[in-house]
Design a protein around this motif. Structure first.
Motif, PDB file in Angstrom:
ATOM      1  N   ALA A 105       0.809  -1.233   0.000  1.00  0.00           N
ATOM      2  CA  ALA A 105       0.000   0.000   0.000  1.00  0.00           C
ATOM      3  C   ALA A 105       0.839   1.278   0.000  1.00  0.00           C
ATOM      4  O   ALA A 105       0.604   2.188  -0.805  1.00  0.00           O
ATOM      5  N   VAL A 106       1.836   1.359   0.878  1.00  0.00           N
ATOM      6  CA  VAL A 106       2.621   2.599   0.984  1.00  0.00           C
ATOM      7  C   VAL A 106       3.375   2.853  -0.311  1.00  0.00           C
ATOM      8  O   VAL A 106       3.421   3.990  -0.816  1.00  0.00           O
ATOM      9  N   ASP A 107       3.952   1.793  -0.897  1.00  0.00           N
ATOM     10  CA  ASP A 107       4.705   1.951  -2.153  1.00  0.00           C
ATOM     11  C   ASP A 107       3.781   2.408  -3.279  1.00  0.00           C
ATOM     12  O   ASP A 107       4.146   3.266  -4.088  1.00  0.00           O
ATOM     13  N   ILE A 108       2.595   1.825  -3.328  1.00  0.00           N
ATOM     14  CA  ILE A 108       1.636   2.211  -4.385  1.00  0.00           C
ATOM     15  C   ILE A 108       1.226   3.673  -4.200  1.00  0.00           C
ATOM     16  O   ILE A 108       1.163   4.448  -5.163  1.00  0.00           O
ATOM     17  N   ILE A 109       0.958   4.052  -2.952  1.00  0.00           N
ATOM     18  CA  ILE A 109       0.575   5.444  -2.675  1.00  0.00           C
ATOM     19  C   ILE A 109       1.696   6.392  -3.099  1.00  0.00           C
ATOM     20  O   ILE A 109       1.466   7.393  -3.784  1.00  0.00           O
ATOM     21  N   ASP A 110       2.929   6.058  -2.733  1.00  0.00           N
ATOM     22  CA  ASP A 110       4.059   6.924  -3.073  1.00  0.00           C
ATOM     23  C   ASP A 110       4.262   7.014  -4.581  1.00  0.00           C
ATOM     24  O   ASP A 110       4.603   8.072  -5.113  1.00  0.00           O
ATOM     25  N   ARG A 111       4.031   5.891  -5.255  1.00  0.00           N
ATOM     26  CA  ARG A 111       4.241   5.876  -6.712  1.00  0.00           C
ATOM     27  C   ARG A 111       3.226   6.768  -7.427  1.00  0.00           C
ATOM     28  O   ARG A 111       3.494   7.293  -8.496  1.00  0.00           O
ATOM     29  N   HIS A 112       2.066   6.921  -6.828  1.00  0.00           N
ATOM     30  CA  HIS A 112       1.002   7.707  -7.493  1.00  0.00           C
ATOM     31  C   HIS A 112       0.800   9.079  -6.855  1.00  0.00           C
ATOM     32  O   HIS A 112      -0.222   9.709  -7.073  1.00  0.00           O
ATOM     33  N   SER A 113       1.760   9.505  -6.047  1.00  0.00           N
ATOM     34  CA  SER A 113       1.633  10.835  -5.433  1.00  0.00           C
ATOM     35  C   SER A 113       2.390  11.833  -6.290  1.00  0.00           C
ATOM     36  O   SER A 113       3.548  11.616  -6.621  1.00  0.00           O
ATOM     37  N   GLY A 114       1.715  12.895  -6.622  1.00  0.00           N
ATOM     38  CA  GLY A 114       2.387  13.931  -7.419  1.00  0.00           C
ATOM     39  C   GLY A 114       1.529  15.172  -7.429  1.00  0.00           C
ATOM     40  O   GLY A 114       0.444  15.183  -6.861  1.00  0.00           O
ATOM     41  N   PRO A 115       2.022  16.220  -8.093  1.00  0.00           N
ATOM     42  CA  PRO A 115       1.272  17.481  -8.101  1.00  0.00           C
ATOM     43  C   PRO A 115      -0.137  17.343  -8.664  1.00  0.00           C
ATOM     44  O   PRO A 115      -1.071  17.987  -8.210  1.00  0.00           O
ATOM     45  N   ASP A 116      -0.315  16.450  -9.674  1.00  0.00           N
ATOM     46  CA  ASP A 116      -1.643  16.339 -10.303  1.00  0.00           C
ATOM     47  C   ASP A 116      -2.341  15.033  -9.947  1.00  0.00           C
ATOM     48  O   ASP A 116      -3.337  14.680 -10.551  1.00  0.00           O
ATOM     49  N   GLU A 117      -1.783  14.292  -9.024  1.00  0.00           N
ATOM     50  CA  GLU A 117      -2.342  12.953  -8.794  1.00  0.00           C
ATOM     51  C   GLU A 117      -2.522  12.688  -7.306  1.00  0.00           C
ATOM     52  O   GLU A 117      -1.607  12.896  -6.524  1.00  0.00           O
TER      53      GLU A 117
END
Length: 205
Positions: A105-117
């Motif tokens: 979960a944490v890795d997936i969250i980090d992978r999809h965290s960004g300014p537009d996401e």
């Protein structure tokens, strides 16, 4: 296809990405086996389980997020359908159980965290709160996690809950559905059922 909901006044829903073990958890809670495909994204409509007697239904909503071999527009449609279902029934839903994979979960969250996401799991957690549904995060597959406290603290951090995770036991529930270890989830859900004056539903959790 989301219109098949039994006519019940109270509901607990399971939501989350594909392949996080929602159907296994549903089986653990109900003792009933649901058709689950070997391929992610097979469950496209809700699985409802209602008991004769109590005014209550437990619903496993379709998984969303990346699914191999499933077109983007289908994935987006599933997510939209899930969100609309929760919005439409928010008054009846006492608890929204957000099921995540404790290891990933944490890795997936980090992978999809960004300014537009905003990652799906984070977005869904806050969405449940916004519509007035108590979220409980069932952190599944914890039997595969070595650094349990660290993982759960990191997850709290990503969800905007101040670690340590132990102070959020009404919200964060480490479980292993496959091994039948769901006590933390039962405790968390019962807290919210009690607050909603539905102690009669404890028998199901």
């Amino acid at each position: 296809m989301f219109e098949s909901r039994p006519d019940r006044g109270s509901e607990v829903v399971l939501v989350g990405r594909s392949n996080v073990g929602k159907s296994t958890l549903m089986r653990e809670l109900t003792g009933h086996t649901f058709d689950t495909g070997q391929n992610p994204g097979v469950t496209r409509s809700p699985n409802h389980y209602d008991w004769t007697g109590p005014d209550f239904v437990l619903t496993d909503l379709p998984g969303f997020g990346f699914m191999k071999g499933v077109p983007d527009e289908v994935r987006e449609q599933i997510k939209t359908d899930v969100v609309r279902y929760v919005e439409r029934h928010a008054e009846e839903i006492i608890v929204g159980v957000l099921v995540v994979d404790g290891k990933a979960a944490v890795d997936i969250i980090d992978r999809h965290s960004g300014p537009d996401e905003i990652p799906h799991d984070v977005e869904l957690f806050h969405f449940l709160r916004e519509v007035g549904v108590e979220p409980v995060v069932a952190v599944n597959k914890m039997d595969k996690v070595d650094d349990e406290d660290e993982r759960l603290n990191d997850l709290c951090d990503r969800l905007g809950l101040h670690p340590p995770w132990q102070q959020w036991q009404e919200t964060i529930a480490p479980i292993s559905a496959k091994r039948g270890n769901i006590d933390a989830l039962s405790e968390a859900v019962r807290t919210h059922l009690h607050d909603a004056q539905r102690d009669d539903l404890f028998q199901f959790f």
